[in-house]
Design a protein around this motif. Structure first.
Motif, PDB file in Angstrom:
ATOM      1  N   THR A  93       8.723  -7.317  25.683  1.00  0.00           N
ATOM      2  CA  THR A  93       7.325  -7.429  25.250  1.00  0.00           C
ATOM      3  C   THR A  93       6.921  -8.905  25.233  1.00  0.00           C
ATOM      4  O   THR A  93       7.769  -9.800  25.168  1.00  0.00           O
ATOM      5  N   LEU A  97       2.183 -15.355  17.021  1.00  0.00           N
ATOM      6  CA  LEU A  97       0.843 -14.820  16.776  1.00  0.00           C
ATOM      7  C   LEU A  97      -0.196 -15.954  16.811  1.00  0.00           C
ATOM      8  O   LEU A  97      -1.252 -15.827  17.436  1.00  0.00           O
ATOM      9  N   ASP A 104      -7.287  -9.596  19.846  1.00  0.00           N
ATOM     10  CA  ASP A 104      -6.438  -8.566  19.258  1.00  0.00           C
ATOM     11  C   ASP A 104      -4.959  -8.941  19.412  1.00  0.00           C
ATOM     12  O   ASP A 104      -4.119  -8.141  19.830  1.00  0.00           O
ATOM     13  N   ARG A 163      -2.398  -9.479  17.520  1.00  0.00           N
ATOM     14  CA  ARG A 163      -1.302  -8.781  16.843  1.00  0.00           C
ATOM     15  C   ARG A 163      -0.824  -7.588  17.670  1.00  0.00           C
ATOM     16  O   ARG A 163       0.368  -7.343  17.827  1.00  0.00           O
ATOM     17  N   ARG A 164      -1.786  -6.852  18.227  1.00  0.00           N
ATOM     18  CA  ARG A 164      -1.431  -5.675  19.019  1.00  0.00           C
ATOM     19  C   ARG A 164      -0.786  -6.094  20.351  1.00  0.00           C
ATOM     20  O   ARG A 164       0.145  -5.458  20.842  1.00  0.00           O
ATOM     21  N   ARG A 165      -1.265  -7.206  20.905  1.00  0.00           N
ATOM     22  CA  ARG A 165      -0.740  -7.671  22.206  1.00  0.00           C
ATOM     23  C   ARG A 165       0.726  -8.116  22.121  1.00  0.00           C
ATOM     24  O   ARG A 165       1.425  -8.106  23.122  1.00  0.00           O
ATOM     25  N   ASP A 196       3.088  -6.553  21.053  1.00  0.00           N
ATOM     26  CA  ASP A 196       3.950  -5.418  21.398  1.00  0.00           C
ATOM     27  C   ASP A 196       3.726  -4.916  22.820  1.00  0.00           C
ATOM     28  O   ASP A 196       4.337  -3.932  23.239  1.00  0.00           O
ATOM     29  N   ALA A 197       2.842  -5.574  23.546  1.00  0.00           N
ATOM     30  CA  ALA A 197       2.547  -5.120  24.915  1.00  0.00           C
ATOM     31  C   ALA A 197       3.579  -5.673  25.897  1.00  0.00           C
ATOM     32  O   ALA A 197       4.174  -6.733  25.669  1.00  0.00           O
ATOM     33  N   GLU A 215       1.151  -4.194  31.110  1.00  0.00           N
ATOM     34  CA  GLU A 215       0.020  -3.583  30.394  1.00  0.00           C
ATOM     35  C   GLU A 215      -1.158  -4.550  30.258  1.00  0.00           C
ATOM     36  O   GLU A 215      -2.215  -4.181  29.766  1.00  0.00           O
TER      37      GLU A 215
END
Ligand code: ATP
Ligand code: MG
Length: 334
Positions: free
Chosen positions: A109, A134, A144, A146-148, A150-151, A155
């Motif tokens: 990730t 972060l 966004d 925080r969500r990225r 984990d990408a 993706e």
């Protein structure tokens, strides 16, 4: 005080079955702290070889540094052991390549890769490193964030991935960033955003930057000074305004002629200097630009011109550099 980066008479040879070919030929440049140097030239001129040499990442063999020095704040990087050089990479000098995927690992990730880059050089626990990761994604304006974290790279879009690569490159606050065609693979709007981002980071951190491109339009936007490279050598160097107002090398004139101005209808037309950069095996004894030069005369074929000093920080390797105003080369590349 020593310059941030000084490349002095660098020579890189390629040891091939066809013999020894000189890729970089007594090439010099300097970058001061906080400055952006634009390094420009057509494909095959040796721009990437130069950036790989700085990073200690030349493919050895076939390539080998056979002369000159690469001084980072006065310390010769060509003399460092592999392990010392590894510490310089990332920590003191960062690099961004054209294709973000060449710097990212598809199976990890984005967050893991950033944390890894941070912990490689800083003694931080995972939690602190994750917090810094972060912050870095925020810094490169990834929405966004925080969500990225984990990408996976696949993706994200090319532009987003290049932002991640920039975040990794600046994770350790390097003194020098080498950006080797960082926007060539991206579409035009994204290109402009990435360039804005690099300028912003540079303003805030006073990091020095070598910005490599074949696009003089981009150079006009980012660079303080410019070094023009042709066939492994320096053709011209000048502060950016001087280069555009008073170019002294016919090659520079050709490149400028080949650069569409904003709003220029030629934007949609590919304008190029006729001919191509001679390959390594067919570099002539005289001036390497001679076979494409509209001002060529006999001497150019027998002798390679040395750099002729024009003014403070301005030099050009052409026998006619001093007379360039009188020469009609407006048509070069038009
Ligand atoms: N591994 C290699 N083996 C043999 N020749 C090489 C190798 N890598 C580069 N070259 C040659 O060295 C010269 C300089 O290449 P380099 O990649 O530095 O050019 P460049 O200015 O970065 O071009 P581009 O704009 O296409 O990225 C070219 O003639 C190229 O063909
Ligand atoms: Mg290249």
């Amino acid at each position: 005080m020593a310059a941030l980066l000084e490349i002095r008479d660098l020579e890189v040879d390629l040891f091939t079955r066809r013999g020894v070919l000189r890729a970089i030929d007594r090439f010099s440049l300097t970058v001061q702290h906080g400055e952006t140097l634009g390094l420009v030239g057509e494909s095959g001129c040796g721009k990437s070889m130069t950036s790989l040499a700085i990073m200690g990442l030349l493919p050895v063999p076939p390539a080998k540094i056979t002369g000159g020095a690469i001084l980072l704040e006065g310390r010769d990087l060509t003399k460092l052991s592999d392990s010392k050089m590894q510490a310089v990479r990332g920590r003191e000098v960062g690099i961004i390549f054209q294709d973000p995927m060449s710097s990212l690992n598809p199976v990890y990730t984005v967050g893991d890769q950033l944390v890894e880059a941070i912990r490689c050089h800083f003694k931080l626990d995972r939690r602190a490193a994750a917090k810094r990761a972060l912050d870095l994604l925020d810094r490169v304006h990834i929405p966004d964030a925080r969500r990225r974290l984990d990408a996976y790279p696949h993706e994200l879009s090319g532009g987003m991935n290049q932002r991640v690569v920039i975040a990794m490159a600046i994770a350790c606050e390097p003194k020098l960033l080498i950006a080797d065609e960082p926007t060539t693979a991206l579409d035009v709007t994204i290109q402009a955003q990435i360039i804005e981002l690099l300028k912003e980071i540079q303003r805030e951190s006073r990091m020095g930057m070598v910005f490599i491109t074949h696009d003089l339009g981009v150079i006009a936007d980012v660079a303080d000074r410019v070094t023009v490279m042709y066939a492994g050598k320096k053709a011209e160097e000048a502060p950016v305004d001087v280069l555009f107002d008073d170019p002294r090398h016919p090659y520079t004139r050709g490149l400028i002629g080949a650069t569409p101005k904003p709003g220029d209808e030629r934007r949609h037309r590919l304008v190029e200097i006729p001919g191509t950069v001679p390959g390594l095996a067919s570099r002539p004894k005289g001036c390497a630009f001679a076979n494409r030069c509209p001002l060529v005369f006999e001497r150019c074929h027998v002798e390679a011109p040395a750099l002729v000093h024009q003014a403070e920080g301005h030099a050009a390797a052409c026998f006619l550099a001093d007379q360039m105003e009188d020469c009609d080369v407006a048509s070069v590349g038009a």
